[in-house]
Structure formats: structure tokens, C-alpha cells
Design an enzyme around this catalytic site. Structure first.
Site, mmCIF file in Angstrom:
data_model
loop_
_atom_site.group_PDB
_atom_site.id
_atom_site.type_symbol
_atom_site.label_atom_id
_atom_site.label_comp_id
_atom_site.label_asym_id
_atom_site.label_seq_id
_atom_site.Cartn_x
_atom_site.Cartn_y
_atom_site.Cartn_z
ATOM 1 N N LYS A 169 0.858 -1.193 0.000
ATOM 2 C CA LYS A 169 0.000 0.000 0.000
ATOM 3 C C LYS A 169 0.892 1.240 0.000
ATOM 4 O O LYS A 169 1.903 1.291 0.722
ATOM 5 C CB LYS A 169 -0.872 -0.002 1.278
ATOM 6 N N SER A 170 0.562 2.250 -0.801
ATOM 7 C CA SER A 170 1.332 3.503 -0.777
ATOM 8 C C SER A 170 1.463 3.960 0.673
ATOM 9 O O SER A 170 0.483 3.964 1.420
ATOM 10 C CB SER A 170 0.614 4.594 -1.573
ATOM 11 N N SER A 204 -12.476 6.563 -1.679
ATOM 12 C CA SER A 204 -11.804 7.759 -1.196
ATOM 13 C C SER A 204 -11.133 7.383 0.122
ATOM 14 O O SER A 204 -11.502 7.877 1.194
ATOM 15 C CB SER A 204 -12.811 8.903 -1.014
ATOM 16 N N LEU A 219 -5.473 7.511 1.842
ATOM 17 C CA LEU A 219 -4.087 7.074 2.085
ATOM 18 C C LEU A 219 -3.879 6.489 3.490
ATOM 19 O O LEU A 219 -2.920 6.807 4.169
ATOM 20 C CB LEU A 219 -3.151 8.253 1.821
ATOM 21 N N ASN A 271 4.197 7.044 -6.130
ATOM 22 C CA ASN A 271 2.809 7.361 -6.460
ATOM 23 C C ASN A 271 2.637 8.861 -6.631
ATOM 24 O O ASN A 271 2.707 9.614 -5.655
ATOM 25 C CB ASN A 271 1.891 6.825 -5.340
ATOM 26 N N CYS A 293 -2.386 10.159 -6.128
ATOM 27 C CA CYS A 293 -3.480 9.881 -5.196
ATOM 28 C C CYS A 293 -4.506 11.015 -5.304
ATOM 29 O O CYS A 293 -4.165 12.181 -5.127
ATOM 30 C CB CYS A 293 -2.983 9.781 -3.753
ATOM 31 N N ASN A 327 -3.817 5.184 -12.438
ATOM 32 C CA ASN A 327 -4.455 5.237 -11.135
ATOM 33 C C ASN A 327 -5.947 5.437 -11.389
ATOM 34 O O ASN A 327 -6.383 5.554 -12.540
ATOM 35 C CB ASN A 327 -3.854 6.400 -10.309
ATOM 36 N N GLY A 383 -12.256 -0.246 -12.077
ATOM 37 C CA GLY A 383 -13.034 -1.325 -12.669
ATOM 38 C C GLY A 383 -13.407 -1.083 -14.122
ATOM 39 O O GLY A 383 -12.784 -0.275 -14.814
ATOM 40 N N GLY A 430 -9.392 -1.717 -14.982
ATOM 41 C CA GLY A 430 -10.458 -2.437 -15.668
ATOM 42 C C GLY A 430 -10.192 -3.895 -15.955
ATOM 43 O O GLY A 430 -10.824 -4.490 -16.817
ATOM 44 N N THR A 481 -9.797 -3.406 -8.513
ATOM 45 C CA THR A 481 -11.195 -3.639 -8.160
ATOM 46 C C THR A 481 -11.571 -5.125 -8.146
ATOM 47 O O THR A 481 -12.202 -5.611 -7.201
ATOM 48 C CB THR A 481 -12.105 -2.869 -9.134
HETATM 49 O O1 LIG Z 1 -7.374 7.021 -1.282
HETATM 50 C C1 LIG Z 1 -6.308 6.352 -1.439
HETATM 51 O O2 LIG Z 1 -5.610 5.904 -0.512
HETATM 52 C C2 LIG Z 1 -5.910 6.119 -2.861
HETATM 53 N N1 LIG Z 1 -6.924 5.773 -3.726
HETATM 54 C C3 LIG Z 1 -6.700 5.641 -5.077
HETATM 55 O O3 LIG Z 1 -7.629 5.326 -5.846
HETATM 56 N N2 LIG Z 1 -5.459 5.821 -5.567
HETATM 57 C C4 LIG Z 1 -4.403 6.168 -4.758
HETATM 58 O O4 LIG Z 1 -3.270 6.319 -5.265
HETATM 59 C C5 LIG Z 1 -4.647 6.304 -3.349
HETATM 60 I I1 LIG Z 1 -3.046 6.757 -2.115
#
Ligand SMILES: O=C(O)c1[nH]c(=O)[nH]c(=O)c1I
Length: 308
Positions: A44-45, A69, A72, A126, A129, A192, A218, A247, A269
Site C-alpha cells: 500500500k502507498s 476515497s 491514504l 505514487n 493519489c 491510477n 473497474g 479495468g 477492483t
Molecule cells: O485514497 C487512497 O488511498 C488512494 N486511492 C486511489 O484510488 N489511488 C491512490 O493512489 C490512493 I493513495
């Protein structure tokens, strides 16, 4: 029939992995990925300090994809550095380590520690986000992106790629590709989520943060994902690998990403929906398609999308 692939000097037994953020935040989730049929996996980032993330509900599965949403949420840089170093000590140097510092300084701090550590895997920086209130997506700010890459590559010598947002304008593709081509980047992951979409059920939004606005994933995003994979495959220098994301639900979708030029394909997804069994399904689906077309390796069709 082989679906193995190579990124930089690393060979993967198959071309499938998770998208960062999906089922890869905790030790349990990461070991679940390790024991799956994926060719590799990504964390995970992370940010310098741990984060709770946004209030729930913050992720919803939809018929045609998903909206999120998350904000992070992550266990903090030290946790993931420790995790990838433990994997390194067990001989696994094919891991991807995603970082998403909230400031340039924090990205530099994290990359400096990685540079000075025994980590030998691949870093995915990344730049996209979409869900941090008040924070723009770096990838949509070309000067900012250039500033980040210039600073990073003034000291960072290990293999690194960037996770890009979706672009929708030909000039934007050319501008970001021109910037990326200036730096020793090993791969680009696109796309992303499509940021700040709005999904409504009856008379209400479905996620709590940001008045219901969230990143779309997706089936909704596949045409845009394929377009981004294709454009960067054509515009970036040949030694930059493209990792396709967006997708992927079936082997057919994996096939299309590779046809556009992807060397590796990430699943987000659909991994949320089906859990890690999706990897064995996708690899057998893809092998079936290759068999029906007499392809024996990805190089038989990678990047060979026909035009009319
Ligand atoms: O809301 C998130 O944690 C998130 N959600 C995303 O759809 N892409 C991203 O790079 C991140 I850092």
C-alpha cells in the site's frame, strides 16, 4: 505457454500482480498476496507517519467497477521498509514498494532511507493519489512532477517507477512523456483511478469523504487505461516498461493491456471483489486465449495492437 515477464533486470513467473492499495496494507494481507498465484505484489502507498485515512464508508463495489476515497490509510513508512527488508533477507528481491509522501521533503526522506538500505526491489512512486483533501494530484502538475523527479534522481540510484493518473489530452501525454524520458525511470504504471467521480444510489452518495467524490476503478475505466498504456508505450523510450492497471476483470482484459504494450498487469477492483483467487483465474484465462491464437509467450503479441 509462458506468461512470464521481465521488468528492469527482474524476471517474474507471471505478468499479474495487485494494484497498490488493494489488499496490501497489513501483514495478513501482504502474506495472503505472497501465497497467491500472482507473479509478484506491491505494498500500500505509504507516508512517513501512519495514517488512519478518511472516514468510512470510503470504498464501495459497484456493478461496473468501484469508487474509493480511502485517504491514504497506511501503517507508516518504517513498517513497510521493515517488511520489504524482511522479504529481502528471505531472498525475495522482486517486490514493489509504493510510496506517496504528502510533501516532496517526505518523499526524499523515504527514498533516502531506501537508497541507504539493503532493499533491492522496485519502488513505485505514487504521483496520483486523488483522495487527500487539499492535495492536488502531482501527476497533473507538470512543473511539480519535473521538480520531484529532478530532486529524486539527484541522489537515488535504485530502480524506480512512477504511478501516473489517467490523462485525457494528447498534448498532456506528450508533455508528461517528455519529462519522464529525461530521467532514469525503469517503469510507468498507468493508470491510477479516475479521480473525483460521483456515484449515486437512490437519492444519496455512497461514500462519506469529500461529499461522495472518489476515484473510479473497474470496467468503467478500462478504455482510458488502455489508451494510457498505449500512448506511453509509443511515447516513452524503449527501456521504460509499462505496467498496465485499470479495468482488468478477465483474461481478455489482461490480453488487451499487453496488446497495448504492458509488460505487467495490475489488478485492483476485481481483486477487491474476488480476493486472490482472481490471479489463478486470470492466468488460466490468458493462457487459453494465447493457446487459441498459437501464442507461446507475451512477446508474440506485446505492443502489437493492430490499427486500421
Ligand atoms: O485514497 C487512497 O488511498 C488512494 N486511492 C486511489 O484510488 N489511488 C491512490 O493512489 C490512493 I493513495
Amino acid at each position: 505457454i509462458s506468461i512470464e515477464t521481465t521488468i528492469f533486470n527482474k524476471k517474474f513467473s507471471n505478468c499479474l500482480m495487485n494494484a497498490s492499495g488493494v489488499k496490501c496494507m497489513t501483514i495478513e494481507e501482504l502474506s495472503n498476496l505472497k501465497n497467491s498465484e500472482s507473479g509478484t505484489w506491491i505494498t500500500k502507498s505509504c507516508t512517513l507517519s501512519p495514517r488512519e485515512g478518511n472516514p468510512s464508508p470510503r470504498y464501495v463495489d459497484l456493478k461496473l467497477g468501484s469508487i474509493n476515497s480511502m485517504g491514504l490509510p497506511n501503517l507508516g513508512f518504517e513498517f513497510y521498509l521493515d517488511y520489504v527488508l524482511t522479504e529481502h533477507e528471505m531472498g525475495n528481491d522482486n517486490l514493489f514498494f509504493s510510496i506517496a509522501g504528502l510533501t516532496l521533503e517526505n518523499n526524499i526522506k523515504m527514498l533516502t532511507q531506501i537508497e541507504n538500505s539493503d532493499f533491492q526491489g522496485l519502488v513505485e512512486l505514487n504521483l496520483s493519489c486523488p483522495n487527500i483533501p487539499g492535495k492536488p494530484q502531482t501527476g497533473y502538475d507538470f512543473e511539480r512532477t519535473e521538480e520531484v523527479l529532478k530532486k529524486v534522481f539527484s541522489f537515488y540510484t535504485k530502480p524506480l517507477g512512477v504511478k501516473l493518473p489517467p490523462y485525457f489530452d494528447m498534448v498532456h501525454f506528450e508533455m508528461i512523456a517528455e519529462i519522464i524520458n529525461k530521467y532514469p525511470i525503469q517503469f510507468v504504471t498507468c493508470i491510477n483511478s479516475i479521480g473525483n467521480a460521483l456515484y449515486i444510489e437512490d437519492e444519496s452518495v455512497v461514500i462519506k469523504p469529500k461529499s461522495g467524490f472518489g476515484g473510479l476503478g473497474g470496467a468503467y475505466v478500462k478504455p482510458t487505461a488502455l489508451a494510457n498504456v498505449r500512448m506511453f508505450y509509443k511515447l516513452l523510450r524503449k527501456n521504460i516498461s509499462i505496467i498496465g492497471c485499470g479495468g482488468v476483470e478477465t483474461g481478455r482484459d489482461v490480453f488487451e493491456h499487453i496488446l497495448c504494450g504492458a509488460s505487467m498487469v495490475q489488478v485492483g477492483t476485481q481483486l477487491m471483489k474476488d480476493d486472490v483467487k482472481i490471479f489463478s483465474k486470470l492466468s488460466s484465462d490468458l493462457k487459453e486465449i494465447m493457446k487459441s491464437k498459437n501464442y507461446t509467450s507475451l512477446s508474440d503479441f506485446k505492443g502489437k495492437l493492430k490499427e486500421l
